[in-house]
Structure formats: C-alpha cells, structure tokens
Design an enzyme around this catalytic site. Structure first.
Site, PDB file in Angstrom:
ATOM      1  N   ASP A  34      16.933  -0.640  15.323  1.00 24.29           N
ATOM      2  CA  ASP A  34      16.339  -0.827  14.189  1.00 24.29           C
ATOM      3  C   ASP A  34      15.244   0.043  13.989  1.00 24.29           C
ATOM      4  OD1 ASP A  34      18.106  -2.901  13.903  1.00 24.29           O
ATOM      5  OD2 ASP A  34      16.843  -4.279  14.446  1.00 24.29           O
TER       6      ASP A  34
HETATM    7  N1  URA Z   1      18.894  -5.790  18.530  1.00 27.01           N
HETATM    8  C1  URA Z   1      18.046  -6.004  17.306  1.00 27.01           C
HETATM    9  O1  URA Z   1      17.886  -6.974  16.891  1.00 27.01           O
HETATM   10  N2  URA Z   1      17.399  -4.666  16.893  1.00 27.01           N
HETATM   11  C2  URA Z   1      17.621  -3.527  17.747  1.00 27.01           C
HETATM   12  O2  URA Z   1      17.125  -2.647  17.408  1.00 27.01           O
HETATM   13  C3  URA Z   1      18.422  -3.525  18.864  1.00 27.01           C
HETATM   14  C4  URA Z   1      19.027  -4.809  19.187  1.00 27.01           C
END
Ligand code: URA
Length: 242
Positions: free
Chosen positions: A103
């Site tokens: 993310d």
């Molecule tokens: N899980 C998440 O919620 N975000 C990420 O960036 C990676 C795994």
C-alpha cells in the site's frame, strides 16, 4: 544473440524508433566500429556496444531490493504519484516492475525486477512463499487473535465470505499500542490491515520484512535500494544469475 535495436531499446537507450535513428546517424558502434544496421546480431556479454562513445552493457535481468518508503505507489507508472520504479535511478532495464504491491503508506521490502517467472512463483499462494510483516496495532493484541489468525479469518466485505489461509501471529508487545510480526503466504488486497479489522483492530504502521528467503537489509533506509547479491538471487530462484 539479439538485434542491435532491441539490445539498445531493452537497455533504455530510447524507443526502437529512436535507436534506429541513432544507428542510421552513425552514433552507435559495435566493437569500436560504426554499426551499419539495426538488425545487426549482437552477442550479449561479448560484443562491446556504445552510443555516442558511452558503452552500454546488456542485462537480461535485474534485481533490486528496495526499502519502500511511505508515500510512493507500487506501480511502474503513475500520472500523479512517484512510483517505486521511479526510485531506481541506475536501472538499465526499462521493463522493471515491483513484485507484488505494498500500500502507499506501507514501508519495507519490495523486489523490483523484470523476472516474470520469479514474480509468479513468489506471489502465487499455491507456491506457499512466506511473507513476514512487522506492524503496530492500535489496542492490545491478544492470544485469541493469535488463535484466530492461525485458523484463518474472514476478511470479506459487503456480506461476502473471504477466508484467508492460516497466518502466524507473533505478539512482540501488547499494550495501548501493540507490536506484532505476522507471516502469511497470500497477498490479498490490504490483507494485513483487513485481517486485523476482522478482529476489530487497526494497523497504524506496516512494514514488510521478508519474502521467502529474501530479508530486508536493515542498512537500507526507506527510499534506499541495492542490487541483490548472488546468494540472494540463488535463494529465491532468480532466472538470471549473471
Ligand atoms: N497487507 C496490507 O494490508 N498492506 C500491504 O501493503 C501489504 C500487506
């Protein structure tokens, strides 16, 4: 063997049309002689190719370990935001991509490569590659959460059931804010955040630390990157070991 124009385009010396133009203008040399045609066959790693006197070596594959900073998107191009591929300044290949998505606000280990076969193997849940995350969670993380994650939790939205595979949750500290380590083998959208939401908790900070045998180099500050070592490449089963 590879065509001269493809060799140069692969290495980011321009588009196929641009490099053809450079060849026609006599700006490209092979083994110190001006190259006559774009379809000249080049022996990668043997022939010396130069554009305007600058030598351009060939890399079939490239592998970078990036400590992704927050605020950068896991994509190859984006009209608004800086991407993880934009951060790799010395790249030679123009077909690099991130292996999986973190993310925008997540930090940590991201492999940037053009090795599609390897990416598939690392990401497919059927290949059971462990991904380990460090996270800070608002509120106390409990043994019930550990047990729930060990069974798999329902992260479905809008009444849809979406069960995760089992995850190994390790509670490092449990307080008003807790610290945890979570190992999972899938990479569903927002998976770690949604797993905690499923037990009524919120992730306030997330960092990926490991993917299979590849461990985030803690000497890399967020935004910094380096090439993988030969040992790291061997460990993850990279296609190009040269
Ligand atoms: N899980 C998440 O919620 N975000 C990420 O960036 C990676 C795994």
């Amino acid at each position: 063997m590879i065509r001269l124009d493809k060799y140069l385009a692969d290495m980011g010396a321009g588009t196929r049309q641009e490099v053809k133009r450079k060849i026609r203008k006599g700006l490209v040399s092979v083994n110190h002689k001006t190259a006559g045609a774009p379809d000249l066959k080049i022996r990668e790693g043997e022939d010396v190719v130069s554009v305007e006197g600058r030598e351009i070596g060939y890399a079939a594959y490239e592998y970078y370990m990036l400590n992704k900073p927050a605020g950068v998107v896991s994509a190859t191009t984006d009209s608004r935001d800086l991407t993880v591929v934009d951060l790799i300044q010395e790249k030679r290949r123009k077909d690099l991509f991130p292996v999986g998505r973190l993310d925008k606000d997540t930090e940590g280990l991201l492999l940037i490569t053009n090795d599609g076969l390897l990416a598939h193997r690392l990401l497919s849940p059927r290949c059971h590659v462990d991904k380990t995350y460090y996270a800070r969670i608002r509120g106390a993380v409990t043994q019930e959460d550990v047990l729930a994650f060990a069974e798999g939790v329902d992260i479905g939205e809008d009444g849809q059931v979406e069960r995760t595979m089992p995850g190994i949750l390790e509670v490092l500290t449990s307080n008003a804010e807790s610290e945890i380590r979570l190992t999972i083998q899938e990479g569903k959208y927002h998976q770690v955040k949604r797993m905690f939401l499923a037990v009524g908790k919120e992730v306030t900070y997330l960092r990926r630390e490991r993917m299979g045998t590849l461990v985030l180099d803690m000497d890399l500050k967020p935004g910094e990157y380096r090439l993988l070592t030969d040992e790291e490449k061997k460990g993850i089963g990279a296609s190009g070991l040269a």
